[in-house]
Design an enzyme around this catalytic site. Structure first.
Site, mmCIF file in Angstrom:
data_model
loop_
_atom_site.group_PDB
_atom_site.id
_atom_site.type_symbol
_atom_site.label_atom_id
_atom_site.label_comp_id
_atom_site.label_asym_id
_atom_site.label_seq_id
_atom_site.Cartn_x
_atom_site.Cartn_y
_atom_site.Cartn_z
ATOM 1 N N TYR A 287 0.842 -1.202 0.000
ATOM 2 C CA TYR A 287 0.000 0.000 0.000
ATOM 3 C C TYR A 287 0.873 1.246 0.000
ATOM 4 O O TYR A 287 1.940 1.255 0.622
ATOM 5 C CB TYR A 287 -0.862 0.040 1.261
ATOM 6 C CG TYR A 287 -1.802 -1.126 1.397
ATOM 7 C CD1 TYR A 287 -3.090 -1.064 0.869
ATOM 8 C CD2 TYR A 287 -1.404 -2.297 2.049
ATOM 9 C CE1 TYR A 287 -3.959 -2.141 0.996
ATOM 10 C CE2 TYR A 287 -2.267 -3.372 2.173
ATOM 11 C CZ TYR A 287 -3.544 -3.292 1.649
ATOM 12 O OH TYR A 287 -4.402 -4.352 1.764
ATOM 13 N N HIS A 298 -6.937 0.539 -1.992
ATOM 14 C CA HIS A 298 -6.459 -0.485 -2.914
ATOM 15 C C HIS A 298 -4.926 -0.564 -2.826
ATOM 16 O O HIS A 298 -4.258 0.458 -2.761
ATOM 17 C CB HIS A 298 -6.900 -0.042 -4.319
ATOM 18 C CG HIS A 298 -6.442 -0.936 -5.420
ATOM 19 N ND1 HIS A 298 -6.968 -2.187 -5.628
ATOM 20 C CD2 HIS A 298 -5.509 -0.754 -6.393
ATOM 21 C CE1 HIS A 298 -6.385 -2.734 -6.668
ATOM 22 N NE2 HIS A 298 -5.493 -1.892 -7.157
ATOM 23 N N LYS A 329 -3.110 -4.371 -10.281
ATOM 24 C CA LYS A 329 -1.883 -4.129 -9.531
ATOM 25 C C LYS A 329 -0.681 -4.318 -10.455
ATOM 26 O O LYS A 329 -0.765 -5.031 -11.440
ATOM 27 C CB LYS A 329 -1.773 -5.113 -8.354
ATOM 28 C CG LYS A 329 -2.911 -4.994 -7.349
ATOM 29 C CD LYS A 329 -2.688 -5.928 -6.175
ATOM 30 C CE LYS A 329 -3.981 -6.222 -5.412
ATOM 31 N NZ LYS A 329 -4.614 -5.040 -4.818
#
Lengths: 351, 351
Positions: A287, A298, A329
């Site tokens: 993160y 997210h 990602k």
């Protein structure tokens, strides 16, 4: 138009320069001759633009492919990728890493190439150094590096490879506490309620077992121990473990512990928050910032730690990148050397 | 209420039966005593429903956890899963595979248990036989088998494990052709145009290299060779290879060839269409039916071939299942024995 196969090259004359190079930027003119690679020639033969002569015979397509396949390692793979790129409208020239590809609208003599394309078969494991070398040469000349992997059914997946420097926004708060914790089998528990909550809320360390107790992973525990925030006791004797003793024990539980810890520490130093990536099959999900009990945002990156002598099994790499990209990602591979950690971003791209 | 810790069990009296068993189905009444596991006791202690006595002292929560962790292997893991299930409102009892879980609205004495839950740490590789044994016992008694994997931060992922018999709708058309093909490095090319198109359109074999030539993977080639649909030539000598010679050569290129081929053949026999699963990091993606040039439908299954002595690395399993489920496919593991192929479906579930 007739061109000649000479060893692993094809040679044409002036007419070839006019009709083949000037019209489509195939091959490289050298004086009055045009030199073509086997791959270029195969494509032009398939397109019926040339006839290829060997020992005074004109070769059929099938015969030329069989010969080319014998004369150049992985000829078919390179042909499949070359044909695909050409049919997508790119001008392509050979280079040290298989191909140089020109940007849309560009061509040799007008614009510099944009990308270097490196072709591999999914079947052949790829040592990390085989990736780092072309990556370094392409980034030295500010080109995009593309890895084209050909699967057993000749489908191509393109990956862009980049070195990146991930950075986060998490302030490095070292809470002014020192609290007791115990290592059980393979996890550490913080017993004191307010310390548990401070660690969880200020640094997103661990997971609350309940309202009062915090569980920490081994890397989190090592990091907090190194920074004198927790004291770790043995569950049998109650004795305190120092960082070296703790690392030794953690390495027995998790053989990759030392490498993972280095990357964990480096990510924290980059103001990022690493948490376990188990659900994604990687070491960490990362993160930029996270402050529970506020909603956790997210996580933008997945990070997997690999040693310098790592060898990618390409189906495994494919799965990792595909999964990361499917949940929006980036898939980063963290390469640890003695002193530093380098991050390599591998992402699927459409050409 | 005071209960006693005796070795790895907890014992309460009549009062415990009334207040703990009758109210919440914790423990098992045996005459006038109630027997609790360490895990049940830890949860009741945390909920402040009981006090636990050892050597005439009442234990603190932290002390009890340390003791329980020494007396039962993986106590913390089981506690984490037990607590989670209880807090989701399920009644839970111990069983041979860790826990028996009652359906919502059901409880001991009223309804049979619905699921057996088997708890593992992500860190510890899981041999296939450790999965097959509880899977066989649960399916013998028609229960659902659930695998609960606890990651290093104590998050739990639940998987349902099932044996399945995949079936497709692809008619077994053996085109009445016999056509020539050549094995190049690690793929096979069919040279003749109409055969190439027939194989592609009637069986979704291979991939068209262009309008005239078809490329086949090694397993596809072996299957078509075994069924006398293609003749495979060596690229150097032009000699024909029989099935055994071809398999031997394919195994040199791809060590897992024999296992993959058995599963490929079994899937074709089940009227399914297996194609490479490289993009998903598995051996096959599998279609119920596929007839190019009609639009190829969604492939419902990913299949990965594993030997009977396989050992799951759980982060790798997690990644495979997560990726499959994220693209709406089932993740099947094909276990080959001497004569048969069994399919095990591993899917994430929410409890």
């Amino acid at each position: 138009m007739i061109v000649k196969l000479i060893e692993d090259k094809i040679q044409g004359g002036k007419e070839a320069i006019n009709e083949i190079y000037n019209m489509g930027y195939y091959g490289r003119p050298k004086g009055n001759t045009l030199e073509l690679t086997l791959v270029e020639a195969a494509y032009l033969l398939y397109r019926k633009k040339i006839d290829i002569e060997l020992d005074k015979h004109i070769l059929e397509f099938a015969d030329f492919i069989k010969i080319a396949s014998r004369r150049q390692p992985y000829f078919e793979l390179k042909y499949i990728v070359y044909k695909d790129l050409r049919e997508r409208g790119f001008y392509v020239q050979p280079s040290v890493v298989d191909f140089r590809v020109y940007p849309r609208g560009g061509h040799p003599g007008k614009t510099p190439a944009k990308s270097f394309v490196y072709v591999r078969s999914e079947r052949i494991p790829m040592p990390l150094r085989d990736l780092i070398k072309p990556l370094n040469s392409t980034s030295n000349v500010r080109k995009q590096m593309i890895l084209a992997i050909v699967d057993e059914e000749s489908d191509i997946t393109f990956y862009e490879i980049k070195k990146v420097e991930p950075k986060g926004n998490m302030e490095m708060l070292y809470p002014h506490i020192t609290t007791d914790a115990t290592i059980l089998h393979d996890r550490v528990i913080v017993w004191e309620s307010s310390s548990s909550n401070t660690l969880y809320e200020q640094g997103f360390y661990g997971k609350l077992l309940d309202l009062e107790h915090l569980q920490l992973s081994l890397v989190e525990s090592a990091y907090l121990l190194e920074n004198n925030i927790i004291k770790v006791h043995d569950r049998e004797t109650g004795d305190l473990l120092n960082f070296e003793e703790f690392s030794k024990r953690a390495s027995e539980i998790e053989p990759e512990f030392v490498g993972k810890y280095k990357v964990y520490e480096d990510l924290r130093n980059r103001h990022l928050v690493p948490k376990t990536g188990f659900k994604f099959g990687t070491h960490f999900r990362v993160y930029s910032q996270a402050r529970p009990p506020k909603k956790i945002p997210h996580s933008e990156n997945l990070v997997h730690t690999i040693p310098q002598d790592y060898e990618f099994a390409l189906p495994v790499m494919s799965r990792a990148v595909r999964l990361a990209n499917s949940v929006r990602k980036r898939m980063l591979f963290a390469v640890q050397s003695e002193k530093t950690v380098e991050y390599i971003d591998i992402g699927r791209i459409k050409m």
